[in-house]
Design an enzyme around this catalytic site. Structure first.
Site, short mmCIF file in Angstrom:
data_model
loop_
_atom_site.label_atom_id
_atom_site.label_comp_id
_atom_site.label_asym_id
_atom_site.label_seq_id
_atom_site.Cartn_x
_atom_site.Cartn_y
_atom_site.Cartn_z
N ASP A 1 0.86 -1.19 0.00
CA ASP A 1 0.00 0.00 0.00
C ASP A 1 0.89 1.23 0.00
OD1 ASP A 1 -2.35 1.56 0.08
OD2 ASP A 1 -2.24 1.76 2.25
N SER A 2 0.27 2.39 -0.26
CA SER A 2 1.01 3.64 -0.21
C SER A 2 1.34 4.01 1.24
CB SER A 2 0.16 4.76 -0.80
OG SER A 2 -1.00 4.93 -0.01
N TYR B 1 -0.70 8.19 -2.92
CA TYR B 1 -0.55 7.82 -4.34
C TYR B 1 -1.70 8.43 -5.16
CZ TYR B 1 2.87 3.96 -3.58
OH TYR B 1 3.98 3.20 -3.29
N CYS C 1 -4.34 -1.78 -1.87
CA CYS C 1 -4.42 -0.37 -2.25
C CYS C 1 -5.30 -0.31 -3.49
CB CYS C 1 -3.02 0.13 -2.55
SG CYS C 1 -2.96 1.80 -3.20
N ASN C 2 -6.43 0.37 -3.38
CA ASN C 2 -7.34 0.47 -4.52
C ASN C 2 -6.70 1.23 -5.68
OD1 ASN C 2 -10.38 -0.32 -3.59
ND2 ASN C 2 -9.15 0.40 -1.88
N GLU D 1 -2.96 9.48 7.35
CA GLU D 1 -1.51 9.22 7.42
C GLU D 1 -0.85 10.04 8.54
OE1 GLU D 1 0.88 7.29 5.89
OE2 GLU D 1 -0.72 6.14 4.98
N CYS E 1 -11.02 2.86 -0.77
CA CYS E 1 -9.63 3.20 -0.44
C CYS E 1 -9.36 2.50 0.89
CB CYS E 1 -9.46 4.71 -0.29
SG CYS E 1 -7.86 5.18 0.44
N THR E 2 -8.24 1.80 0.98
CA THR E 2 -8.00 0.98 2.17
C THR E 2 -7.70 1.82 3.42
OG1 THR E 2 -5.69 0.69 1.49
CG2 THR E 2 -7.25 -1.04 0.86
N HIS E 3 -7.50 3.11 3.23
CA HIS E 3 -7.34 3.98 4.41
C HIS E 3 -8.69 4.23 5.10
CE1 HIS E 3 -3.37 4.83 2.79
NE2 HIS E 3 -3.09 5.58 3.84
N1 DGL Z 1 -4.85 3.22 0.39
C1 DGL Z 1 -4.83 3.53 -0.97
C2 DGL Z 1 -6.08 3.15 -1.70
O1 DGL Z 1 -6.68 2.17 -1.33
C3 DGL Z 1 -4.14 4.76 -1.45
C4 DGL Z 1 -4.37 6.05 -0.78
C5 DGL Z 1 -3.41 7.08 -1.37
O2 DGL Z 1 -2.21 6.88 -1.21
O3 DGL Z 1 -3.86 8.05 -1.98
O4 DGL Z 1 -6.44 3.74 -2.68
#
Ligand code: DGL
Length: 264
Positions: free
Chosen positions: A12-13, A44, A75-76, A154, A185-187
């Site tokens: 992931d990012s 990302y 990470c999506n 983050e 988004c996994t965040h």
């Molecule tokens: N966690 C990531 C996702 O699922 C990326 C978030 C990012 O870095 O912008 O998209």
């Protein structure tokens, strides 16, 4: 040589990918985890496609160097931009977020009106729109870019600041009559409680990670790659600001050692 006791690589990012790892840890099986969160380069989702591709490529190279038996793009954004390319040259299984998120949403929705919150890169690719309508052709998908949530998570921003930003943003869905909202988004599962407070209480929140791990386990079973020895889980970051440590403790209920790449 059988690779079944090699670890599963997660990328992931940043810290968001831990929410996917967590769904695997909940199963309490013998799988070993090798996680890389590229916190130095997060987010990302607001970067140009070429740049995202090259960062994801670097993450994959790091995982390959450590002999992973499969890769979960936790990470999506990475999944939206790079999964087809990764699958075209890797000989190990590669599991992404989007198709599983679409499957979960299609199981939950009754009205076929589905909301998706994701990063700008994922929304611009219309990855969820394409994946969901492949399953439900007459579904109506409302995709909303919420990239600004990522740096807040983050940096472990103040919860009231997060609440006020999330609430303003999600008011977009007030007149859309959706019956489910995909956390694309996994965040975002990290702030699931805030999200759920800011939307109508009858909207079901969908976390694709649950289906991702179900799919991962199916693939490992089919390919006879299930591990039978639990050795060690490894967590790496490219920049340590302490947030990954705190989140890992909160999710896994145990302390994990986070190593910084370069200080292995
Ligand atoms: N966690 C990531 C996702 O699922 C990326 C978030 C990012 O870095 O912008 O998209």
């Amino acid at each position: 040589m059988k690779h079944n006791n090699f670890p599963i690589g997660f990328l992931d990012s940043g810290v968001g990918g831990l929410t996917v790892v967590n769904e695997l840890l909940k199963l309490n099986n013998k799988e070993n985890i090798f996680f890389i969160g590229d916190q130095k380069n997060a987010p990302y989702g607001t970067k140009k496609i070429k740049e995202i591709e090259s960062l994801v490529q670097q993450d994959i190279n790091f995982l390959l160097k450590h002999n992973v038996k499969a890769i979960v793009m936790a990470c999506n954004t990475a999944s939206a931009v790079y999964i087809n390319k990764a699958r075209s040259y890797l000989s190990i299984p590669v599991i992404g977020m989007i198709d599983s998120g679409a499957v979960s949403a299609s199981k939950v929705t009754l009205t076929k009106r589905i909301g998706v919150i994701a990063t700008s890169a994922t929304v611009n690719q219309h990855s969820y729109q394409k994946a969901i309508t492949a399953l439900i052709p007459d579904a109506q998908i409302f995709e909303l870019s919420c990239s600004e949530f990522v740096p807040l998570i983050e940096e472990n921003a103040d919860i009231n600041q997060i609440r006020s930003i999330v609430s303003k943003k999600l008011s977009y869905f007030d007149d859309k009559s959706i019956d489910c909202l995909v956390l694309g988004c996994t965040h975002f599962p990290i702030i699931k409680n805030v999200i759920s407070d800011c939307i109508n209480s009858n909207i079901e929140i969908v976390n694709p990670a649950i289906e991702v791990i179900r799919k991962l386990m199916d693939i490992l079973t089919e390919e006879e790659l299930l591990s039978n020895i639990k050795k060690h889980d490894y967590f790496y970051t490219t920049y340590d600001n302490g947030v990954m440590n705190k989140l890992a403790y909160k999710l896994f209920h145990r302390q994990v050692k986070i190593k910084v790449i370069g200080n292995e």
